[in-house]
Design a protein around this motif. Structure first.
Motif, PDB file in Angstrom:
ATOM      1  N   GLY A  81     -31.799  -6.764 -20.918  1.00  0.00           N
ATOM      2  CA  GLY A  81     -30.294  -6.337 -20.271  1.00  0.00           C
ATOM      3  C   GLY A  81     -29.522  -5.393 -20.968  1.00  0.00           C
ATOM      4  O   GLY A  81     -28.581  -5.388 -20.519  1.00  0.00           O
ATOM      5  N   LEU A  82     -29.998  -4.808 -22.192  1.00  0.00           N
ATOM      6  CA  LEU A  82     -29.044  -4.055 -22.941  1.00  0.00           C
ATOM      7  C   LEU A  82     -29.165  -2.596 -22.170  1.00  0.00           C
ATOM      8  O   LEU A  82     -28.163  -1.927 -22.176  1.00  0.00           O
ATOM      9  N   SER A  83     -30.346  -1.969 -22.102  1.00  0.00           N
ATOM     10  CA  SER A  83     -30.498  -0.691 -21.541  1.00  0.00           C
ATOM     11  C   SER A  83     -30.389  -0.512 -20.046  1.00  0.00           C
ATOM     12  O   SER A  83     -30.212   0.532 -19.588  1.00  0.00           O
ATOM     13  N   GLU A  84     -31.192  -1.475 -19.332  1.00  0.00           N
ATOM     14  CA  GLU A  84     -31.050  -1.616 -17.931  1.00  0.00           C
ATOM     15  C   GLU A  84     -30.820  -2.942 -17.832  1.00  0.00           C
ATOM     16  O   GLU A  84     -30.989  -4.042 -18.303  1.00  0.00           O
ATOM     17  N   PRO A  85     -30.055  -3.416 -16.705  1.00  0.00           N
ATOM     18  CA  PRO A  85     -29.773  -4.557 -15.934  1.00  0.00           C
ATOM     19  C   PRO A  85     -30.781  -5.551 -15.844  1.00  0.00           C
ATOM     20  O   PRO A  85     -31.749  -5.329 -15.526  1.00  0.00           O
ATOM     21  N   TRP A  86     -30.403  -6.760 -16.223  1.00  0.00           N
ATOM     22  CA  TRP A  86     -31.337  -8.001 -16.258  1.00  0.00           C
ATOM     23  C   TRP A  86     -30.675  -8.889 -15.080  1.00  0.00           C
ATOM     24  O   TRP A  86     -29.538  -9.821 -15.179  1.00  0.00           O
ATOM     25  N   TYR A  87     -31.494  -8.809 -13.947  1.00  0.00           N
ATOM     26  CA  TYR A  87     -30.844  -9.658 -12.692  1.00  0.00           C
ATOM     27  C   TYR A  87     -31.711 -10.871 -12.553  1.00  0.00           C
ATOM     28  O   TYR A  87     -32.800 -11.008 -13.059  1.00  0.00           O
ATOM     29  N   ASN A  88     -31.020 -12.111 -12.215  1.00  0.00           N
ATOM     30  CA  ASN A  88     -31.625 -13.222 -11.489  1.00  0.00           C
ATOM     31  C   ASN A  88     -30.467 -13.956 -10.655  1.00  0.00           C
ATOM     32  O   ASN A  88     -29.260 -13.429 -10.521  1.00  0.00           O
ATOM     33  N   TYR A  89     -30.813 -15.148 -10.218  1.00  0.00           N
ATOM     34  CA  TYR A  89     -29.893 -15.645  -9.105  1.00  0.00           C
ATOM     35  C   TYR A  89     -29.462 -17.072  -9.999  1.00  0.00           C
ATOM     36  O   TYR A  89     -30.342 -17.587 -10.391  1.00  0.00           O
ATOM     37  N   ARG A  90     -28.276 -17.163  -9.717  1.00  0.00           N
ATOM     38  CA  ARG A  90     -27.695 -18.501 -10.270  1.00  0.00           C
ATOM     39  C   ARG A  90     -27.460 -19.394  -9.043  1.00  0.00           C
ATOM     40  O   ARG A  90     -27.068 -19.104  -8.070  1.00  0.00           O
ATOM     41  N   VAL A  91     -28.480 -20.695  -9.035  1.00  0.00           N
ATOM     42  CA  VAL A  91     -28.051 -21.624  -8.038  1.00  0.00           C
ATOM     43  C   VAL A  91     -26.868 -22.338  -8.199  1.00  0.00           C
ATOM     44  O   VAL A  91     -26.614 -22.939  -9.214  1.00  0.00           O
ATOM     45  N   GLY A  92     -26.000 -22.379  -7.260  1.00  0.00           N
ATOM     46  CA  GLY A  92     -24.743 -23.087  -7.298  1.00  0.00           C
ATOM     47  C   GLY A  92     -24.616 -24.098  -6.194  1.00  0.00           C
ATOM     48  O   GLY A  92     -25.637 -24.082  -5.333  1.00  0.00           O
ATOM     49  N   THR A  93     -23.622 -24.813  -6.178  1.00  0.00           N
ATOM     50  CA  THR A  93     -23.429 -26.117  -5.208  1.00  0.00           C
ATOM     51  C   THR A  93     -21.951 -25.398  -4.458  1.00  0.00           C
ATOM     52  O   THR A  93     -20.687 -25.431  -5.242  1.00  0.00           O
ATOM     53  N   LEU A  94     -21.783 -25.611  -2.944  1.00  0.00           N
ATOM     54  CA  LEU A  94     -20.625 -25.407  -2.665  1.00  0.00           C
ATOM     55  C   LEU A  94     -20.345 -26.777  -1.636  1.00  0.00           C
ATOM     56  O   LEU A  94     -21.475 -27.081  -1.320  1.00  0.00           O
ATOM     57  N   VAL A  95     -19.240 -27.441  -1.538  1.00  0.00           N
ATOM     58  CA  VAL A  95     -19.090 -28.740  -0.836  1.00  0.00           C
ATOM     59  C   VAL A  95     -18.010 -28.309   0.283  1.00  0.00           C
ATOM     60  O   VAL A  95     -17.144 -27.791   0.143  1.00  0.00           O
ATOM     61  N   HIS A  96     -18.621 -28.442   1.510  1.00  0.00           N
ATOM     62  CA  HIS A  96     -17.887 -28.392   2.696  1.00  0.00           C
ATOM     63  C   HIS A  96     -17.479 -29.667   3.179  1.00  0.00           C
ATOM     64  O   HIS A  96     -18.504 -30.389   3.705  1.00  0.00           O
ATOM     65  N   ALA A  97     -16.227 -30.022   3.218  1.00  0.00           N
ATOM     66  CA  ALA A  97     -15.744 -31.384   3.858  1.00  0.00           C
ATOM     67  C   ALA A  97     -14.724 -31.414   4.597  1.00  0.00           C
ATOM     68  O   ALA A  97     -13.639 -30.676   4.632  1.00  0.00           O
ATOM     69  N   SER A  98     -14.564 -32.254   5.597  1.00  0.00           N
ATOM     70  CA  SER A  98     -13.635 -32.696   6.396  1.00  0.00           C
ATOM     71  C   SER A  98     -13.160 -34.134   6.563  1.00  0.00           C
ATOM     72  O   SER A  98     -14.004 -35.092   7.150  1.00  0.00           O
ATOM     73  N   ARG A  99     -12.198 -34.766   6.042  1.00  0.00           N
ATOM     74  CA  ARG A  99     -11.986 -36.057   6.206  1.00  0.00           C
ATOM     75  C   ARG A  99     -11.601 -36.372   7.615  1.00  0.00           C
ATOM     76  O   ARG A  99     -12.022 -37.732   7.967  1.00  0.00           O
ATOM     77  N   GLU A 100     -11.067 -35.618   8.436  1.00  0.00           N
ATOM     78  CA  GLU A 100     -10.963 -35.759   9.807  1.00  0.00           C
ATOM     79  C   GLU A 100     -12.183 -36.340  10.571  1.00  0.00           C
ATOM     80  O   GLU A 100     -12.242 -36.971  11.370  1.00  0.00           O
ATOM     81  N   LEU A 101     -13.091 -35.331  10.316  1.00  0.00           N
ATOM     82  CA  LEU A 101     -14.222 -35.463  11.069  1.00  0.00           C
ATOM     83  C   LEU A 101     -15.534 -36.348  10.350  1.00  0.00           C
ATOM     84  O   LEU A 101     -16.637 -36.434  10.838  1.00  0.00           O
ATOM     85  N   ASN A 102     -15.211 -36.675   9.048  1.00  0.00           N
ATOM     86  CA  ASN A 102     -15.924 -37.630   8.554  1.00  0.00           C
ATOM     87  C   ASN A 102     -17.175 -36.815   8.135  1.00  0.00           C
ATOM     88  O   ASN A 102     -18.251 -37.276   8.283  1.00  0.00           O
ATOM     89  N   VAL A 103     -16.956 -35.607   7.512  1.00  0.00           N
ATOM     90  CA  VAL A 103     -18.231 -34.597   7.344  1.00  0.00           C
ATOM     91  C   VAL A 103     -18.031 -34.329   5.729  1.00  0.00           C
ATOM     92  O   VAL A 103     -17.073 -34.043   5.267  1.00  0.00           O
TER      93      VAL A 103
END
Length: 346
Positions: A81-103
């Motif tokens: 990645g020094l002379s040309e970009p080194w790409y990959n995907y980073r696997v992450g986590t997002l939390v979608h929550a609603s107390r009112e809907l119990n989701v």
């Protein structure tokens, strides 16, 4: 007797033949004259004694000493990645929550990353199918750890290894079909070949925003972090030495990237120097039992074999004459050794 040694200019024909056997998804060694010639040229430059390039490519071949046949190849990139970009995907986590809907939903995401820029990389590991026996694959892969241990100044503190991702028996990658094809309009094999030559188009065509994996087809989701069947043994070997999957995957086939501190690898950490005693085949009992990796301390003429040894005290090992010949050493030469088995320490 198998020996791993630096690639040479006259290995072109053998390397070209290996490249014809790798198949789709093996980005670092493809059936392409220009790529093969370029790799040999880069490796020859890297192994010049006065050379210390930031992005050196150290390529090694496995040679059958009785026949001179080259049956495998492996490599180490000093930095990516020094002379040309080194790409990959980073696997992450997002939390979608609603107390009112119990989701409460945890959703995995993919984000383009350059996090491994500057890391050293284990690469280009391939062994001819007819040579996949007698621990040859382990010797080919682990020989690189002995080189890393001997010449740490040439490498980064951290090391990665990209594992070939899952594809079916027709060479179709479900991860590519579910994601990449929508942005590239290319078959997987064609896009993979292009990426080995020029990575700039990845940045030009891939989406810049975070991708929610639950929007992908089920088979594409299941391929995230999954290793190709032919690469699974190599993954297990590296994990046994201390490398780990930390949530980074290849942008094309979803294969996992393994990461470790270089000095934390078992073979690097535990290897040690000993003096070689070359045993007389006629008058001395030949060693039996546990195999060791044995490598030389020379740079341009680095060599590595696996063999049983006789350990005499703490500083001398008895080596069969055939091993000494393959390593091109004589009585009293200093060599580096480590137990072959990942679970073994001195």
């Amino acid at each position: 007797m198998m020996v791993v040694r630096p690639i040479q200019a006259d290995d072109y024909t053998a390397l070209r033949e290996l490249a014809r056997k790798t198949g789709p998804g093996f980005t670092s060694l493809q059936d392409n004259d220009e790529q093969v010639a370029g790799k040999i040229e880069a490796a020859l430059e890297a192994f010049k004694p006065s050379s210390l390039p930031d992005e050196a490519l150290y390529l090694f071949v496995m040679e059958e000493t009785d026949t001179g046949d080259v049956v495998g190849i492996c490599g180490i990139e000093a930095a990516v990645g020094l002379s040309e970009p080194w790409y990959n995907y980073r696997v992450g986590t997002l939390v979608h929550a609603s107390r009112e809907l119990n989701v409460y939903n945890q959703i995995h995401t993919l984000t383009i990353s350059n996090d491994h820029t500057g890391y050293s990389e284990l690469c280009t590991l391939f062994l001819s199918p007819e040579a996949r026996h007698s621990k040859n694959g382990a010797l080919l892969s682990k020989s690189r750890f002995m080189f890393l241990a001997e010449f740490p100044q040439r490498f980064n503190e951290y090391l990665i290894a990209e594992m070939r991702g899952y594809s079916d028996d027709k060479g179709v990658s479900p991860f590519w079909e579910g994601l990449g094809r929508h942005f590239f309009s290319l078959d997987f094999a064609e896009a993979d070949t292009l990426s080995s030559m020029d990575k700039v188009f990845i940045a030009e065509l891939m989406p810049k925003n975070t991708i929610y994996t639950n929007l992908l087809p089920k088979d594409a989701q299941e391929a995230i972090g999954k290793t190709h069947e032919a690469t699974t043994p190599a993954r297990k070997l590296l994990e046994a030495e201390g490398m780990r999957y930390t949530g980074y995957i290849d942008m094309f086939d979803g294969g996992p990237t393994l990461v470790s501190r270089t000095n934390d690898l078992r073979a690097v950490q535990d290897s040690r120097y000993v003096k070689a005693h070359v045993m007389n085949d006629k008058t001395e009992h030949q060693p039996e039992g546990e195999f060791y990796l044995v490598s030389t301390t020379d740079f341009a003429s680095f060599r590595c074999c696996m063999t049983a040894v006789d350990i005499v005290g703490n500083h001398v090992v008895g080596l069969p004459q055939a091993v000494a010949d393959a390593l091109q050493i004589t009585e009293g030469t200093t060599v580096r050794i480590v137990p072959m088995a990942s679970g073994r320490r001195f």
